[in-house]
Design a protein around this motif. Sequence first.
Motif, mmCIF file in Angstrom:
data_model
loop_
_atom_site.group_PDB
_atom_site.id
_atom_site.type_symbol
_atom_site.label_atom_id
_atom_site.label_comp_id
_atom_site.label_asym_id
_atom_site.label_seq_id
_atom_site.Cartn_x
_atom_site.Cartn_y
_atom_site.Cartn_z
ATOM 1 N N TYR B 234 0.838 -1.207 0.000
ATOM 2 C CA TYR B 234 0.000 0.000 0.000
ATOM 3 C C TYR B 234 0.871 1.255 0.000
ATOM 4 O O TYR B 234 0.636 2.192 -0.760
ATOM 5 C CB TYR B 234 -0.935 -0.032 1.213
ATOM 6 C CG TYR B 234 -1.776 1.221 1.370
ATOM 7 C CD1 TYR B 234 -2.586 1.668 0.337
ATOM 8 C CD2 TYR B 234 -1.768 1.950 2.558
ATOM 9 C CE1 TYR B 234 -3.358 2.805 0.476
ATOM 10 C CE2 TYR B 234 -2.534 3.089 2.706
ATOM 11 C CZ TYR B 234 -3.326 3.522 1.662
ATOM 12 O OH TYR B 234 -4.074 4.649 1.791
ATOM 13 N N GLN B 244 3.831 9.049 -10.459
ATOM 14 C CA GLN B 244 3.326 8.859 -11.817
ATOM 15 C C GLN B 244 2.287 9.889 -12.206
ATOM 16 O O GLN B 244 2.214 10.276 -13.360
ATOM 17 C CB GLN B 244 2.741 7.457 -11.960
ATOM 18 C CG GLN B 244 3.823 6.419 -12.204
ATOM 19 C CD GLN B 244 3.349 5.026 -11.907
ATOM 20 O OE1 GLN B 244 2.155 4.780 -11.754
ATOM 21 N NE2 GLN B 244 4.280 4.100 -11.812
ATOM 22 N N PRO B 278 -3.660 0.023 7.195
ATOM 23 C CA PRO B 278 -3.667 1.153 6.251
ATOM 24 C C PRO B 278 -4.204 2.444 6.865
ATOM 25 O O PRO B 278 -3.765 3.532 6.511
ATOM 26 C CB PRO B 278 -4.567 0.659 5.122
ATOM 27 C CG PRO B 278 -4.412 -0.809 5.139
ATOM 28 C CD PRO B 278 -4.228 -1.182 6.576
ATOM 29 N N GLN B 282 -2.965 6.306 6.591
ATOM 30 C CA GLN B 282 -3.837 7.394 6.155
ATOM 31 C C GLN B 282 -3.890 8.511 7.194
ATOM 32 O O GLN B 282 -3.982 9.677 6.847
ATOM 33 C CB GLN B 282 -5.238 6.853 5.878
ATOM 34 C CG GLN B 282 -5.262 5.904 4.690
ATOM 35 C CD GLN B 282 -6.638 5.387 4.385
ATOM 36 O OE1 GLN B 282 -7.523 5.440 5.231
ATOM 37 N NE2 GLN B 282 -6.818 4.885 3.175
ATOM 38 N N LEU B 312 -5.271 9.945 -0.863
ATOM 39 C CA LEU B 312 -6.144 9.176 0.031
ATOM 40 C C LEU B 312 -7.352 8.633 -0.705
ATOM 41 O O LEU B 312 -7.826 7.535 -0.428
ATOM 42 C CB LEU B 312 -6.594 10.048 1.203
ATOM 43 C CG LEU B 312 -5.506 10.390 2.222
ATOM 44 C CD1 LEU B 312 -6.035 11.351 3.265
ATOM 45 C CD2 LEU B 312 -4.995 9.121 2.885
ATOM 46 N N LYS B 313 -7.852 9.417 -1.646
ATOM 47 C CA LYS B 313 -9.070 9.009 -2.346
ATOM 48 C C LYS B 313 -8.772 7.997 -3.438
ATOM 49 O O LYS B 313 -9.572 7.116 -3.709
ATOM 50 C CB LYS B 313 -9.732 10.237 -2.967
ATOM 51 C CG LYS B 313 -10.485 11.068 -1.950
ATOM 52 C CD LYS B 313 -11.727 11.685 -2.590
ATOM 53 C CE LYS B 313 -12.510 12.517 -1.597
ATOM 54 N NZ LYS B 313 -11.831 13.796 -1.290
ATOM 55 N N GLN B 314 -7.613 8.148 -4.102
ATOM 56 C CA GLN B 314 -7.416 7.381 -5.331
ATOM 57 C C GLN B 314 -6.520 6.159 -5.192
ATOM 58 O O GLN B 314 -6.530 5.301 -6.068
ATOM 59 C CB GLN B 314 -6.858 8.295 -6.436
ATOM 60 C CG GLN B 314 -7.910 9.288 -6.894
ATOM 61 C CD GLN B 314 -7.372 10.286 -7.890
ATOM 62 O OE1 GLN B 314 -6.515 9.970 -8.678
ATOM 63 N NE2 GLN B 314 -7.856 11.500 -7.821
ATOM 64 N N VAL B 315 -5.723 6.110 -4.144
ATOM 65 C CA VAL B 315 -4.878 4.920 -3.994
ATOM 66 C C VAL B 315 -5.631 3.904 -3.153
ATOM 67 O O VAL B 315 -6.009 4.184 -2.019
ATOM 68 C CB VAL B 315 -3.540 5.280 -3.326
ATOM 69 C CG1 VAL B 315 -2.683 4.034 -3.208
ATOM 70 C CG2 VAL B 315 -2.821 6.340 -4.121
ATOM 71 N N ASP B 316 -5.844 2.739 -3.754
ATOM 72 C CA ASP B 316 -6.652 1.733 -3.075
ATOM 73 C C ASP B 316 -5.825 1.026 -2.007
ATOM 74 O O ASP B 316 -4.651 0.760 -2.188
ATOM 75 C CB ASP B 316 -7.167 0.715 -4.089
ATOM 76 C CG ASP B 316 -8.352 -0.063 -3.543
ATOM 77 O OD1 ASP B 316 -8.683 0.125 -2.343
ATOM 78 O OD2 ASP B 316 -8.952 -0.840 -4.297
ATOM 79 N N VAL B 317 -6.471 0.719 -0.889
ATOM 80 C CA VAL B 317 -5.774 -0.022 0.159
ATOM 81 C C VAL B 317 -5.667 -1.500 -0.214
ATOM 82 O O VAL B 317 -4.832 -2.214 0.293
ATOM 83 C CB VAL B 317 -6.475 0.127 1.524
ATOM 84 C CG1 VAL B 317 -6.432 1.561 1.973
ATOM 85 C CG2 VAL B 317 -7.910 -0.352 1.437
ATOM 86 N N MET B 318 -6.555 -1.920 -1.135
ATOM 87 C CA MET B 318 -6.504 -3.312 -1.581
ATOM 88 C C MET B 318 -5.660 -3.392 -2.847
ATOM 89 O O MET B 318 -5.601 -2.445 -3.601
ATOM 90 C CB MET B 318 -7.917 -3.806 -1.918
ATOM 91 C CG MET B 318 -8.858 -3.758 -0.766
ATOM 92 S SD MET B 318 -9.200 -5.365 -0.091
ATOM 93 C CE MET B 318 -9.844 -6.267 -1.476
ATOM 94 N N PRO B 319 -5.039 -4.539 -3.081
ATOM 95 C CA PRO B 319 -4.244 -4.660 -4.301
ATOM 96 C C PRO B 319 -5.147 -4.679 -5.524
ATOM 97 O O PRO B 319 -6.334 -4.980 -5.402
ATOM 98 C CB PRO B 319 -3.520 -5.995 -4.134
ATOM 99 C CG PRO B 319 -4.355 -6.763 -3.193
ATOM 100 C CD PRO B 319 -4.988 -5.763 -2.270
ATOM 101 N N GLY B 320 -4.571 -4.372 -6.681
ATOM 102 C CA GLY B 320 -5.325 -4.507 -7.915
ATOM 103 C C GLY B 320 -5.505 -3.213 -8.642
ATOM 104 O O GLY B 320 -4.817 -2.937 -9.603
ATOM 105 N N ARG B 321 -6.417 -2.404 -8.170
ATOM 106 C CA ARG B 321 -6.766 -1.220 -8.944
ATOM 107 C C ARG B 321 -5.646 -0.209 -9.076
ATOM 108 O O ARG B 321 -4.809 -0.073 -8.208
ATOM 109 C CB ARG B 321 -7.971 -0.543 -8.329
ATOM 110 C CG ARG B 321 -9.233 -0.878 -9.112
ATOM 111 C CD ARG B 321 -10.454 -0.334 -8.421
ATOM 112 N NE ARG B 321 -10.860 -1.211 -7.321
ATOM 113 C CZ ARG B 321 -11.874 -0.909 -6.493
ATOM 114 N NH1 ARG B 321 -12.528 0.200 -6.612
ATOM 115 N NH2 ARG B 321 -12.212 -1.755 -5.549
#
Lengths: 676, 321
Positions: B234, B244, B278, B282, B312-321
């Motif tokens: 995370y 990026q 996470p 945050q 905080l809004k756009q980085v997902d705490v879960m893997p994948g997105r």
Amino acid sequence: MADSRHPPVFPMPRTAFVLLMVSVTLAVLPHVQRVPPWLLAVFGIVLVWRIQVFRQRLRFPPKWARLFMVCGGVLGVVYYHGTIFGPDAGVALLISAYLFKQLEMYTRRDAFLIIILSFFVLATEFLFSTSLFTSLYVFVVLVVITAALIALNMTDTSIALWRPMRAAFVTVLQAVPLLLVFFFLFPRIGPIWDLGMKSTIARTGLSDRMTPGDVADLSQSAKLAFRIEFEGEIPAPRDRYWRALIFDRFDGKTWSAQGDPQSIPFSPNRLNVNGEALRYRVLLEPTGNNWLPAMPWSQLSGVKHRTSNGLVHYAINVVDSAISYQVETFPDYQYETEGMPRDMWGVYTTLPPLGNARTYALAKDLYRRTGRNPERMTASILRWFNEERFIYTLKPPKLGSDSMDDFLFGTRKGFCAHYAGAFVFMMRAAGIPARMIGGYQGGEAHPIGKYLLVHQYDAHAWAEYWVNGKGWVRVDPTAAIAPERIEMGSLRDSLDELSLLDSPFSKMGLRNLPFMSELRLMIDYVDYLWFKNVVSFDSGVQHKLLQRILGEVTPQRIAMLLGVCGGVVVLGLGLWMVLSQRRLLELDLADKLYLRFQRKLSQAGLQRETGEGVMSFSLRVQQRFPDQSDTINKISCLYSNIKYSNRSEKRDTDKKLTSESDSIAALNQAIKNLKL
Amino acid sequence: MVGHIPTTILGVFVSTSVSVLIDALAKVLLGKEEQIKLALSCLLAKGHLLVEDLPGMGKTTLSHALAKVLGLEYQRIQFTSDLLPADILGTSIFNQASTEFEFRPGPIFTQVLLADEINRATPKTQGALLEAMEERQITVDGKTYPLPQPFFVIATQNPITQMGTYPLPESQLDRFLMRISLGYPDPTVERKLLKGFNPRHDMDQLQAVTNQAELAQLQQRVTKIFVSDALLDYVQRILAFTRQSNRFSFGLSPRAGMALVQCAQAYAFVAGRDHVIPEDVQSILPAVAEHRLAGSQDVTGHEGQRLVDSVLKQVDVMPGR
């Protein structure tokens, strides 16, 4: 602002603009050689103007200027090409319109129109060339234009250039499987309209008229004429005579091939054939003519053609794109051994009655001294050529009005057509039927691929005379003067500065390097494979393939096959996308279970925000479903502990949850128990 | 959204001394639990703290109270434009008796240094302090003197009044592990203040809850807080995002990444957990990252907050997105 009566200008992203301008440049680039020179100037001006408009240094042209440009463009094309029809003029017109549209690109829709036009202009390149290089180039430009299209649709204005490029590359790659399906299976529909492609092919090498006296410089070209794949051994250079046309008339200056195509057709019962056949395949480059070169005597298959009494094959349709045909040659043959039709006799013995008195006299004298024997006559002419100081050159001096006398007793410098012409003249002067044959001689055996390369500079002229009982006999007078021309198989070494005139290497002065010549052969080999496997995949080959797959070829079956293959491709792509996404996710078991939990919640109308932590989400969910609070809390804590806590330590302190698999099982159970 | 997670249900690990610390500080600084936790995390992660707020918001109170409950030695320097490095570090004075130069240590030789309105001093003076912060030692006249252990700097600065100030450049802001602001008190607390509650008065009664040895022990325990691979994923996603996305003129440095993990560990410790989740990241992200980030079209230098919000809004705490 009087002249800015155009729609509000759409603020194009810089990246999209750059890509669009590059696309336009690349789409026009291959046509540069073909279009009128003024169009190149227009191209430069328009490009600079449009860029200055983008930089807000210049304005769009007013209406009257645009009107002037369009009229000027049409007139310019008509002035240069004499017409607006046909591929050359049509493409020039299209490009001029395409360029002017740049100065009318206000709205987003205009930009999209330019994109579509770019695709179209790019596609017109295939009217002129289908080589591997062209195809690769088109592929690259296709990616750039697609990237421009993608960049136009991106909302982010400060996007890096490589992003739309990468997206476009992936998009175009994804289209490749579909392209293959269409290439192999989609029916080849013949041209609905005649483009008149004849005019576009530059005539190099052979022509149906030959005026040796006028040609001070034989036009030589290193362009490929055709390639030949032999099934067996490649015959020796001196046996490789590729017959293409018969020069049967001579008007004192010019040899022309007019009689043969219209003459009486080939008749099999006047032919005697002995010995083994040679089998080979000719891969002919576009010629803009009907000739189908082959060794005599041949039977052709794979192309619609007819064979003349002069043993020359003429295609029914003009060869305006590369074709290939199968040939079966019997080198040991005799034709018209028992005489020939009376009117043909007349044609092959006719000479202009006036002029060239010395040649007439010499021929008659020789004929009388050789005992009226055509074969001995031939031998003495060749000996005479050989013993006198005749010189083989590609830069002969011009000849006067009595061209034969001038050549034989004056200049004595000439190339194949001079000697073949002089030989035929002398034979006819003695009353023996004779004719000049135009075609190719020799060729270059490719060291890697087992095939022969015949270039335009291998164009050659030789002679045939008729003798009773033997029919038509081939004589190559050039061999008497320059035997190496015939023995070596190619003129290339003696040609020097002429030979590779249009090859790019010669311009760079690299022609003499051995590795360059190897490179040239390598490039040719790749091009040959491309031609053999891709370009020559025409409707006939396709039909055979379809027949093998379908048995009986009907439109319904083709449609079915197309549907199945298209479906398989789309399915495969879809599967690949799903799988690759899966791989990207790298989800472990706990994540997957938690996703199931999320899915359950989203069905109940509750979605986790992208940046929302598991525990924070848990609190939000518990507020919404207070009666399930415990289960939700348990699920969240289990997941959080599996993911984030130190499990090896846990084993010692907390005996209840001893291993990860127990936690996972508990999580799984808890999610199953959750009823919302 | 964050910071309200019941500690008991996650790992059973409640640090009594930490909760006592928080309670003590909350008595002086009313309604500022979150800021207290952050400030405490910062000190437990052995970092320096920058408090940025308007005058009269309790910056000094916070720093004073922190020093006091931790039982540490405390010095305060009011930064002005005529403050010289020697005024902070100390000077060598010629001793007539011993006929030698003798070093008189400056106010920096303390455990907690409150640098009030740090942006009022000239860059040279700021530089002297910031160098000391980094090295934890000072050099005067070629001689090196180590600073006391532990050594914390709590600097304050006024974000609005820029007249006659020398704003700290990014490279120097980076020396502060956290930058926090206190903000206005909520109405009930404000009512209390208006009724005559005087934090300074309570301050005098504030007792040291821990001592130096205990503090060192707490700091040691913070480094043992477990950080799982999933959590590091995370953090790395956050770092990658700042590097990026083209909204950022530059991404977070590896040092910032390390700061994120250390602070998250300290915060998890303060929250009474033995592992980082996470939400800890945050919680500390605004304090750790805001002053290290600038937007691509940032003119004011205060776009960090908006940027961190987007992280905080756009980085997902879960893997994948």
